[in-house]
Write an enzyme that holds these catalytic residues in place. Structure first.
Site, mmCIF file in Angstrom:
data_model
loop_
_atom_site.group_PDB
_atom_site.id
_atom_site.type_symbol
_atom_site.label_atom_id
_atom_site.label_comp_id
_atom_site.label_asym_id
_atom_site.label_seq_id
_atom_site.Cartn_x
_atom_site.Cartn_y
_atom_site.Cartn_z
ATOM 1 N N ASP A 100 28.865 -29.915 -18.613
ATOM 2 C CA ASP A 100 29.947 -30.621 -19.434
ATOM 3 C C ASP A 100 30.703 -31.667 -18.202
ATOM 4 O OD1 ASP A 100 31.218 -32.228 -21.097
ATOM 5 O OD2 ASP A 100 32.562 -30.355 -21.670
ATOM 6 N N ASP A 295 28.956 -38.606 -20.325
ATOM 7 C CA ASP A 295 29.488 -37.140 -20.419
ATOM 8 C C ASP A 295 28.268 -36.312 -20.893
ATOM 9 O OD1 ASP A 295 30.707 -34.993 -21.493
ATOM 10 O OD2 ASP A 295 31.688 -35.872 -23.245
#
Ligand SMILES: *[C@@H]1O[C@H](CO)[C@@H](O)[C@H](O)[C@H]1NC(C)=O
Ligand SMILES: *[C@@H]1O[C@H](CO)[C@@H](O)[C@H](O)[C@H]1NC(C)=O
Ligand SMILES: *[C@@H]1O[C@H](CO)[C@@H](O)[C@H](O)[C@H]1NC(C)=O
Ligand SMILES: *[C@@H]1O[C@H](CO)[C@@H](O)[C@H](O)[C@H]1NC(C)=O
Ligand SMILES: *[C@@H]1O[C@H](CO)[C@@H](O)[C@H](O)[C@H]1NC(C)=O
Ligand SMILES: *[C@@H]1O[C@H](CO)[C@@H](O)[C@H](O)[C@H]1NC(C)=O
Ligand SMILES: *[C@@H]1O[C@H](CO)[C@@H](O)[C@H](O)[C@H]1NC(C)=O
Ligand SMILES: *[C@@H]1O[C@H](CO)[C@@H](O)[C@H](O)[C@H]1NC(C)=O
Length: 496
Positions: A100, A295
């Site tokens: 992440d 992201d």
């Protein structure tokens, strides 16, 4: 020591992202996009003008072989490619962690966790880390992940981080329930956030790797072995064999959330440059520039509502309920994002989600580009759907993000590699991402569109409850798709 007397408490306040994924339209509130937004009259769709560049465009030969190297780890994904994980070893156990780039540090579910999200997962034995007087808490839209900060030795591929500090969560929000990972490998755009250092910076400080960089290549490399993979994570360097030409770099636009945020110079629909509502981008008002948060923890492409509507006006007959969109499954438009002087595209394979099937919306597919009213105007999130087309380099040392075309190589894993999968891995065409497959892909799409996690749509709710303890740290960015990863700020509180 009295248990209630903490010496110091680390509280991380997350940007509570809503987790609603690409979802079906709320059929009570559907309207045509062109009733609120029209494409410019001089826009004419040139159906075949710009095709997405195939991953293997220039080197289909796969004559290059790449020996397995220190720093490399294979990536796994769930069956829908919604989440991408790497296995991290702590003690005797392996834990799959979500990669992440939208959150600031590593945290893992611990054995004290009795929440449904922890059930059936590999849990970190809380007693094995060293004591710590700090705790952490990350607010998500549907609750908080919280627990203690612990120190332990952790291994990723052949790299070992000794006495690494991370979060061990005894409480994990429900939104993680459906995913099999055991925690989150947060890789933010800063070295550390008030106390916790990310794994890459830690390995660099420890001199295990020489550069504070990592590269993500989402999407499988074929292997001659039984085990499959869905990409490579490389820590500490860029590997030339993995990309074509050069890496195009863009400086990270500083932001309080530690996101990998870069300027998009323009967006075009086929060859037509889109003019958006004016928004302030990196200190300048612009109708062409946008900001993109890169992201890996988000699956879809998310745009501030006005931008999402504008984009969908270029798709003929697109419909929406305000946030979710549906577009015709036979759409051929290519969206191009100009970043770092080069054009990076999204084609039908990327933006077309599941088909609605027969019925009211026959011929329509879910759009993987979603609108979010909680994103700042002019801001986009480019999630894994975008990333998987490219070689993406994240450079902490120079605060920049690099993009390059992925290459096809045959990866030869040596027996000495610490990877559990050994021997030869041959990479070949991820050509399935090429446009040719769209027709067949579509025909197999069903109406079982990913169930929305819309229940968690109220963002920053739980962040607010922590705000009194953490002064200015709670802010208000976005709703996050599919996987709410903690987009967070840390504040160190001394309680005594
Ligand atoms: C690419 O690979 C395909 C299938 O292996 C082959 O048919 C084609 O000739 C190759 N093209 C080039 C340029 O090597
Ligand atoms: C990660 O661990 C799981 C469970 O042990 C295993 O099935 C998978 O193959 C591993 N992935 C990689 C890339 O080694
Ligand atoms: C784990 O749970 C037990 C029982 O509730 C508690 O006594 C212990 O302090 C917890 N351990 C940690 C590290 O939170
Ligand atoms: C915590 O562990 C450190 C060594 O890792 C030790 O020096 C310290 O005394 C311990 N503190 C407590 C309260 O047990
Ligand atoms: C997931 O990605 C791989 C390529 O890495 C592809 O082969 C596979 O079809 C994708 N799965 C889905 C459900 O899209
Ligand atoms: C695309 O699909 C729609 C709805 O199924 C249909 O009306 C339209 O003719 C198709 N367009 C093309 C170019 O095939
Ligand atoms: C975003 O744009 C809308 C419409 O122009 C405007 O009403 C709103 O105030 C803007 N929001 C921000 C945060 O600038
Ligand atoms: C991270 O630390 C390195 C020094 O090791 C420094 O050069 C770099 O600028 C730092 N990066 C950021 C984003 O602060």
């Amino acid at each position: 020591m009295n248990s209630w007397l903490a010496l110091a408490t680390t509280i991380a306040v997350a940007r509570a992202f809503s987790v609603s994924g690409t979802s079906l339209l709320d059929s009570d509130h559907v309207y045509k996009v062109d009733t609120v937004e029209q494409p410019p009259s001089d826009f004419s769709i040139k159906a075949t003008s710009t095709r997405k560049q195939s991953v293997l465009a220039s080197s289909n030969s796969s004559s290059t072989t790449l020996p397995w190297q220190s720093g490399m780890s294979f990536i796994d994904s769930d069956s829908n490619n919604e989440s991408y994980t790497v296995n991290v070893t702590i003690g005797d156990s392996e834990y799959p962690l979500l990669i992440d780039t939208g959150s600031a540090y590593l945290w893992i579910y611990d054995s004290n966790c009795t929440d449904s999200s922890c059930s059936g997962k590999q849990l970190y034995p809380i007693s094995s880390g060293t004591n710590s007087s700090s705790s952490f808490s990350l607010a998500y839209s549907s609750g908080s992940a919280s627990g203690k900060v612990v120190t332990d030795t952790l291994q990723l591929g052949s790299l070992s981080a000794d006495e690494f500090e991370f979060g061990a969560a005894s409480s994990v929000p429900d939104l993680f329930e459906d995913y099999s990972f055991s925690g989150v490998l947060g890789l933010p755009a800063v070295n550390s956030s008030n106390g916790l250092t990310n794994l890459v910076t830690f390995l660099k400080n420890q001199e295990t790797i020489s550069q504070g960089t990592f590269a993500l290549c989402l999407g499988s490399y074929d292997t001659a072995l039984d085990g499959s993979n869905n990409g490579l994570l490389v820590l500490g360097k860029d590997i030339q064999e993995l990309y074509d030409g050069s890496i195009h770099y863009s400086s990270v636009v500083e932001n309080t959330n530690n996101y990998w945020q870069v300027v998009v110079d323009s967006v075009s629909a086929d060859s037509y440059q889109i003019s958006f509502d004016e928004a302030e981008i990196d200190g300048q008002d612009s109708q062409t520039k946008r900001l993109a948060v890169v992201d890996s923890g988000t699956t879809s492409i998310v745009a501030a509502s006005a931008d999402a509507t504008k984009i969908h006006s270029f798709f003929s007959d697109s419909i929406t309920d305000g946030d979710n969109f549906a577009i015709l499954c036979n759409s051929t438009l290519t969206l191009n994002f100009k970043i770092a002087g080069s054009s990076w595209s999204l084609g039908p394979d990327d933006y077309l989600g599941n088909a609605y099937g027969s019925g009211k919306y026959d011929g329509y597919c879910v759009s993987n580009i979603v609108g979010s009213s909680s994103l700042d105007n002019g801001t986009w999130i480019l999630g894994s759907l975008f990333l998987r087309n490219y070689y993406v380099s994240f450079d902490l040392d120079q605060s920049r993000l690099g993009l390059a075309d992925r290459n096809s190589v045959e990866i030869v894993a040596s027996m000495s590699s610490a990877s559990p999968t050994q021997s030869t891995v041959s990479a070949s065409s991820t050509a399935s991402t090429g446009s040719a497959s769209s027709a067949s892909t579509l025909s197999t799409k069903t109406s079982s569109v990913s169930t929305s996690k819309a229940t968690s749509a109220s963002s920053s709710v739980s962040a607010a409850s922590l705000s009194s303890a953490s002064s200015a740290t709670v802010s208000n960015l976005a709703g996050k798709l599919q996987l709410a990863s903690p987009l967070l700020l840390l504040s160190l509180l001394s309680l005594i």
